[in-house]
Design a protein around this motif. Structure first.
Motif, mmCIF file in Angstrom:
data_model
loop_
_atom_site.group_PDB
_atom_site.id
_atom_site.type_symbol
_atom_site.label_atom_id
_atom_site.label_comp_id
_atom_site.label_asym_id
_atom_site.label_seq_id
_atom_site.Cartn_x
_atom_site.Cartn_y
_atom_site.Cartn_z
ATOM 1 N N GLY B 219 0.763 -1.075 0.055
ATOM 2 C CA GLY B 219 0.065 0.100 -0.321
ATOM 3 C C GLY B 219 0.917 1.393 -0.310
ATOM 4 N N ASP B 220 0.435 2.500 -1.449
ATOM 5 C CA ASP B 220 1.255 3.392 -0.554
ATOM 6 C C ASP B 220 0.252 4.392 -0.115
ATOM 7 N N ARG B 221 -1.072 4.170 0.386
ATOM 8 C CA ARG B 221 -1.902 4.807 0.705
ATOM 9 C C ARG B 221 -2.745 3.059 2.081
ATOM 10 N N ILE B 222 -3.364 3.782 3.246
ATOM 11 C CA ILE B 222 -4.047 2.713 3.646
ATOM 12 C C ILE B 222 -5.548 3.500 4.080
ATOM 13 N N ALA B 223 -6.983 2.405 3.954
ATOM 14 C CA ALA B 223 -7.783 3.341 4.052
ATOM 15 C C ALA B 223 -8.360 1.916 5.171
ATOM 16 N N MET B 224 -8.716 2.774 6.340
ATOM 17 C CA MET B 224 -9.679 1.595 6.995
ATOM 18 C C MET B 224 -11.066 2.083 7.453
ATOM 19 N N LEU B 225 -11.909 0.656 6.617
ATOM 20 C CA LEU B 225 -13.082 0.455 6.904
ATOM 21 C C LEU B 225 -14.001 0.291 7.686
ATOM 22 N N LEU B 226 -14.046 1.049 8.687
ATOM 23 C CA LEU B 226 -15.061 0.700 10.124
ATOM 24 C C LEU B 226 -16.325 1.499 10.057
ATOM 25 N N GLU B 227 -17.207 0.232 10.244
ATOM 26 C CA GLU B 227 -18.926 0.567 10.484
ATOM 27 C C GLU B 227 -19.087 1.599 9.143
ATOM 28 N N GLY B 228 -18.910 0.826 8.017
ATOM 29 C CA GLY B 228 -19.758 1.339 7.125
ATOM 30 C C GLY B 228 -18.799 2.627 6.264
ATOM 31 N N GLN B 229 -18.071 3.241 7.139
ATOM 32 C CA GLN B 229 -16.700 4.253 7.117
ATOM 33 C C GLN B 229 -15.728 3.963 6.690
ATOM 34 N N PHE B 240 -2.131 3.609 11.757
ATOM 35 C CA PHE B 240 -2.014 3.061 13.112
ATOM 36 C C PHE B 240 -1.152 3.191 14.592
ATOM 37 N N ASP B 241 -1.439 4.795 13.971
ATOM 38 C CA ASP B 241 -0.605 5.383 14.957
ATOM 39 C C ASP B 241 -1.294 6.252 15.598
ATOM 40 N N THR B 242 -2.114 5.614 16.677
ATOM 41 C CA THR B 242 -3.782 6.075 17.398
ATOM 42 C C THR B 242 -3.516 4.495 18.519
ATOM 43 N N ASN B 243 -5.150 5.551 18.860
ATOM 44 C CA ASN B 243 -5.211 4.752 20.718
ATOM 45 C C ASN B 243 -6.186 4.404 20.069
ATOM 46 N N ASP B 244 -7.028 3.920 19.004
ATOM 47 C CA ASP B 244 -8.512 4.034 18.991
ATOM 48 C C ASP B 244 -9.543 2.442 19.080
ATOM 49 N N SER B 245 -10.010 2.380 20.072
ATOM 50 C CA SER B 245 -10.392 0.984 20.610
ATOM 51 C C SER B 245 -10.413 0.148 19.084
ATOM 52 N N ARG B 246 -11.102 0.630 18.192
ATOM 53 C CA ARG B 246 -11.379 -0.231 16.910
ATOM 54 C C ARG B 246 -10.745 -0.477 16.130
ATOM 55 N N VAL B 247 -9.304 0.022 15.873
ATOM 56 C CA VAL B 247 -8.291 0.255 14.881
ATOM 57 C C VAL B 247 -7.106 -0.566 15.945
ATOM 58 N N LYS B 248 -7.256 -0.633 17.221
ATOM 59 C CA LYS B 248 -5.353 -1.007 17.748
ATOM 60 C C LYS B 248 -5.766 -2.220 17.468
ATOM 61 N N PRO B 249 -6.345 -3.304 17.988
ATOM 62 C CA PRO B 249 -6.293 -4.426 18.458
ATOM 63 C C PRO B 249 -6.207 -4.658 16.716
ATOM 64 N N PHE B 250 -7.049 -4.940 15.868
ATOM 65 C CA PHE B 250 -6.290 -5.034 14.318
ATOM 66 C C PHE B 250 -4.899 -5.009 14.415
#
Lengths: 269, 257
Positions: B219-229, B240-250
């Motif tokens: 990937g040159d760019r990543i788009a994370m699809l969560l809850e339809g958006q 991935f530089d985040t503490n978002d609980s929906r992204v971190k476990p991934f």
């Protein structure tokens, strides 16, 4: 909830289920019509997939040839054998070839061929296209700019429509051979004499009706098999259902068409 | 293999999506997707199973119809084009299926020839053979030309699936779970192939995956699809530089850090 209320809920549920079933029936009727219309729209417009049509004709013919040969022969033989006692009561055994020819040419040959082809060819088309649908092969054709409907459906329907009348004619011939075997063993009739009697009661209408019937049956078997397979879903279970649906629906429709065509032929006789 | 730097033209989106919505019965899968794919870019769409990643690329290729939204692919709004225009557009888009979707009644050669013969009128036998050899060489499987799909391994099937899409010289490649079900070594080989395709054939790609190794390598760019958006978009590290609980476990459940 008391019993009356329970009953009301149950009736409402039943009603809504019934409504849904009726609705589903009309939706599938509409879808089949659309499918048939699409066939006529695409099948006769270039580019024609002649090579694939020929390949499918070969497949349909080869798949059913042995079974049709054996069944046609046995039907002719058994029908003659079973009819003999009734005719003997009136001393009319000499009418056997005529009776056999009328029965085989008018009804049995197209019907037996159609029923066997429904089982052999219809199920195979349903399963093949169904499996192509669930493994995304049809989608792959679509996204690569090719026309899967034309390549898969039109070719198969044309193949069954062309091949089944040929097979039905062949079934008629082997059926007559079966009948001849029985007659010749009992009365010692020669092949020439038998064939003269076979053609005597048959009119041109009989051949035309038989041919038309076989064409209609062939088209039905092809279109039903393709419709079931092309629209199958739900994984491997869907493939089984498509194959099964192709056989059951095609057989049912073949009988309905047989009744209608027999009635219509009566008007021209 | 390290991904080579690729020149991405950020002024020229080849795919542009605005407000895309798609539901199946009562379940809203995509709930207002906005997305641009730029010329020469590899965009990875990450997300858990069932979040509508494959639905997104099926809508882009016209296999599914959107409920709402504007989708412009190579300058054409796919909601307002005729069947013929859609067919012409599809030739410019390559779609690599999750299970390869090879035609199992045809040999590898016939699989590759099938789209070519039907889309390039008047093509000669020699041209067909040259094209087939070129794409087979590109995926490194020239020796399989006369084999049936059932005789190939999972990785080989993926490669032939990619070769079949490359034969029409697509401008856009859509990869649906390219590394699903493959061993780690084959995964890396497929990732390298995706990068090679990008450079050699100058394609812009959307790669659907939940494999972070694949995302990072291709990937040159990543788009994370969560809850339809799309909740997070950027480079791998930015996403991935985040503490978002929906992204971190991934990220934590994958073995690369």
């Amino acid at each position: 909830m008391d019993t009356a209320e329970n009953t009301t809920v149950a009736i409402r549920k039943k009603n809504s289920k019934l409504k849904q079933s009726v609705l589903d029936f009309f939706v599938s009727l509409y879808n089949i019509n659309q499918f048939i219309l699409r066939f006529f729209k695409e099948a006769f417009v270039p580019p024609f997939e002649l090579k694939e049509v020929m390949r499918q004709c070969y497949e349909v013919g080869v798949r059913s040839f042995t079974l049709i040969s054996v069944t046609g022969f046995i039907v002719g033989l058994i029908f003659t054998k079973q009819s003999r006692p009734s005719l003997s009561q009136f001393g009319a055994e000499s009418w056997l070839p005529s009776l056999v020819s009328i029965a085989i040419m008018r009804a049995l040959a197209p019907l037996v061929t159609a029923l066997i082809a429904s089982g052999k060819v219809g199920s195979s088309i349903g399963a093949e296209l169904g499996s192509m649908r669930v493994t995304e092969q049809i989608d792959a054709m679509e996204v690569s700019g090719t026309k899967p409907f034309k390549y898969l459906v039109c070719t198969r329907v044309l193949a069954t429509t062309i091949t089944i009348p040929i097979l039905a004619t062949y079934t008629g011939f082997v059926g007559l051979v079966g009948g001849y075997l029985n007659v010749s063993m009992n009365e010692g009739t020669s092949w020439t004499a038998f064939m003269e009697q076979v053609f005597e009661p048959l009119a041109f209408t009989d051949f035309v009706a038989s041919l038309v019937k076989s064409i209609v049956f062939g088209f039905t078997i092809g279109i039903v098999g393709c419709y079931q397979g092309y629209n199958s879903n739900k994984g491997t279970e869907g493939v089984g259902k498509a194959a099964n649906g192709a056989v059951v629906t095609a057989m049912f429709l073949v009988f309905i068409e047989e009744i209608i065509i027999v009635q219509m032929t009566g008007w021209f006789r | 293999m390290e991904k080579a730097k690729v020149k991405v033209d950020h002024t020229n989106p080849v795919i542009s999506i605005r407000g895309l919505e798609k539901s199946f019965e009562d379940y809203a899968v995509l709930r207002g997707i906005d997305l641009d794919l730029y010329q020469g870019e590899n965009l990875v769409v990450l997300g858990r199973s069932g979040t509508g990643k494959s639905v997104l690329i099926k809508i882009i290729s016209g296999l599914l119809r959107p409920d709402k939204g504007e989708i412009t692919v190579l300058g054409k709004n796919i909601a307002h084009i005729t069947d013929r225009e859609l067919q012409e557009l599809r030739i410019r888009i390559g779609f690599s299926f999750q299970n390869s979707a090879l035609y199992d009644s045809m040999t590898v050669r016939k699989n590759l020839e099938f789209p070519l013969v039907r889309n390039r009128k008047g093509i000669t036998r020699k041209e067909i053979d040259t094209n087939v050899e070129t794409v087979l060489d590109a995926v490194g499987l020239s020796q399989t030309i006369n084999q049936m799909p059932s005789e190939l391994s999972g990785g080989q099937r993926k490669r032939i699936g990619i070769a079949r899409t490359l034969i029409l010289n697509p401008e856009i490649m859509l990869y649906d779970e390219p590394t699903a079900g493959l061993d780690p070594i084959t995964c890396i080989e497929i990732n390298d192939l995706i990068n090679e395709v990008q450079q050699r054939f100058n394609t812009s790609s959307i790669i659907i995956t939940h494999d972070l190794t694949c995302a990072k390598q291709t990937g040159d760019r990543i788009a994370m699809l969560l809850e339809g958006q799309f909740q997070r978009t950027g480079t791998f590290d930015e996403v991935f530089d985040t503490n978002d609980s929906r992204v971190k476990p991934f990220f934590d459940y994958n073995f690369i850090k």
